[in-house]
Design a protein around this motif. Structure first.
Motif, PDB file in Angstrom:
ATOM      1  N   ASP A 194       0.835  -1.198   0.000  1.00  0.00           N
ATOM      2  CA  ASP A 194       0.000   0.000   0.000  1.00  0.00           C
ATOM      3  C   ASP A 194       0.875   1.255   0.000  1.00  0.00           C
ATOM      4  N   PHE A 273      -4.975  -2.593  -7.463  1.00  0.00           N
ATOM      5  CA  PHE A 273      -6.093  -2.076  -6.675  1.00  0.00           C
ATOM      6  C   PHE A 273      -6.279  -2.875  -5.389  1.00  0.00           C
ATOM      7  N   SER A 274      -6.150  -4.199  -5.478  1.00  0.00           N
ATOM      8  CA  SER A 274      -6.398  -5.033  -4.307  1.00  0.00           C
ATOM      9  C   SER A 274      -5.371  -4.799  -3.205  1.00  0.00           C
ATOM     10  N   VAL A 278      -8.016   1.263   0.530  1.00  0.00           N
ATOM     11  CA  VAL A 278      -8.873   2.404   0.212  1.00  0.00           C
ATOM     12  C   VAL A 278      -9.894   2.576   1.326  1.00  0.00           C
ATOM     13  N   CYS A 282     -15.108   4.430  -2.112  1.00  0.00           N
ATOM     14  CA  CYS A 282     -14.060   4.142  -3.091  1.00  0.00           C
ATOM     15  C   CYS A 282     -14.190   5.080  -4.293  1.00  0.00           C
ATOM     16  N   GLN A 285     -13.466   3.335 -10.034  1.00  0.00           N
ATOM     17  CA  GLN A 285     -14.622   2.712 -10.650  1.00  0.00           C
ATOM     18  C   GLN A 285     -14.203   1.428 -11.364  1.00  0.00           C
ATOM     19  N   ARG A 286     -14.908   0.357 -11.059  1.00  0.00           N
ATOM     20  CA  ARG A 286     -14.590  -0.950 -11.635  1.00  0.00           C
ATOM     21  C   ARG A 286     -15.136  -1.027 -13.060  1.00  0.00           C
ATOM     22  N   TRP A 301      -9.534  -0.741 -12.667  1.00  0.00           N
ATOM     23  CA  TRP A 301     -10.075   0.212 -11.702  1.00  0.00           C
ATOM     24  C   TRP A 301      -9.638   1.597 -12.145  1.00  0.00           C
ATOM     25  N   PHE A 311      -7.993  11.771  -3.525  1.00  0.00           N
ATOM     26  CA  PHE A 311      -7.736  10.541  -2.796  1.00  0.00           C
ATOM     27  C   PHE A 311      -6.393  10.595  -2.079  1.00  0.00           C
TER      28      PHE A 311
END
Length: 314
Positions: A194, A273-274, A278, A282, A285-286, A301, A311
């Motif tokens: 992260d 993303f995983s 977050v 969120c 956008q997927r 994403w 963010f």
């Protein structure tokens, strides 16, 4: 070596010993196109082949502009900006020259660059990496609308700023490919991904801001925009040219291309993303996207640069 009376660095083109002084301005385009400060005639030389830039502290570096036949310093192909030293032998296609700098430049930048330029001799498989690919949007219309000399100066300045930003954010290496840059982050075993990924995102955000401000210092038609693809996974890294290879790299390029159809500035792969923590709502956008060369749809994403900045500040 014959010293230049002005003390300015110069290229000595061979054969014939034609001298091209690097006396005025921050950069000098090399190629066979109109507007290049160093005009070469060989057919193996691209119209916009390379760029010499004066850096802070008085050092000079060579940037290849995605030429077809490559640029070489002392026999080594240039894939990242290379610091030049007095007496270096430069080759552009099949055209040879020698770089001379009668006045010694600052040593601080040279020492830092020397450490970066020591080649990694081995390729290491299955290293966990994050690859960021950043590409200038609408490059072809831009290239048709401005003089070649200005185009090379803009691209060279962009390459330099991208490299500075990526390096400051911990990138292991950058490669310059036409109007795009690939930056590589290598994750140490057990590293907090992260934290690393936030550095990648901050780098991409700063690159977007720096790109949009180029027109304030260069006479461009308007602000330039970029798109970015980010992907995390195993890759083969190392080699004398700081190479990163593998499916993770390929997917990062495809994700960047997908930002155009998605209508967003940035697209992250599933692993990136995983691994990104977050909190709260969120902003990503997927989306399901079809990546060129892949049989199955992939998950991306996506996020705008404006939402990305919010963010990162949150």
């Amino acid at each position: 070596m014959v010293l230049d009376a002005t003390g300015a660095p110069y290229l000595l083109l061979q054969p014939g010993d034609r001298r091209c002084e690097l006396a005025n301005g921050p950069s000098w385009a090399i190629g066979r196109g109109d507007g290049c400060a160093v005009m070469l005639e060989g057919r193996s030389v691209s119209r916009l082949h390379a760029l010499i830039q004066r850096r802070e502290g008085g050092d000079y570096s060579l940037v290849d502009l995605g030429s077809r036949n490559g640029s070489f310093v002392n026999g080594r192909r240039v894939s990242v900006p290379v610091l030049l030293r007095d007496g270096d032998r430069l080759v552009f296609g099949d055209q040879e020259s020698v770089f001379h700098n009668p006045v010694p430049s600052g040593t601080g930048t040279a020492e830092a660059s020397t450490a970066r330029e020591v080649p990694t001799t081995a390729l290491h498989a299955h290293t966990l990496t994050t690859i960021a690919v950043v590409d200038i949007r609408d490059y072809t219309p831009l290239a048709r609308s401005i003089p070649e000399g200005l185009l090379s100066q803009a691209i060279g300045t962009w390459f330099l700023r991208v490299g500075q930003i990526a390096g400051r954010m911990g990138s292991w290496a950058q490669r310059y490919i036409g109007d795009a840059v690939m930056a590589v982050w290598v994750h140490e075993e057990g590293a907090a991904l992260d934290r690393d990924l936030r550095r990648v995102l901050r780098a991409v955000s700063e690159i977007d801001i720096a790109t949009g401000e180029l027109h304030k210092t260069l006479p461009l038609p308007g602000p330039l925009r970029v798109g970015a693809g980010i992907n995390t996974g195993p890759a083969i890294v190392g080699g004398a040219e700081f190479t990163a290879l593998g499916d993770t790299v390929n997917a990062a390029f495809r994700l960047e291309a997908a930002t155009k159809q998605l209508g967003f500035g940035v697209a992250l792969g599933e692993r990136s993303f995983s691994e990104l923590l977050v909190p709260g709502p969120c902003p990503f956008q997927r989306r399901e996207v079809t990546l060129k060369g892949y049989d199955e749809p992939a998950t991306a994403w996506a996020i705008s640069f404006e939402d990305l900045n919010r963010f990162l500040k949150g």
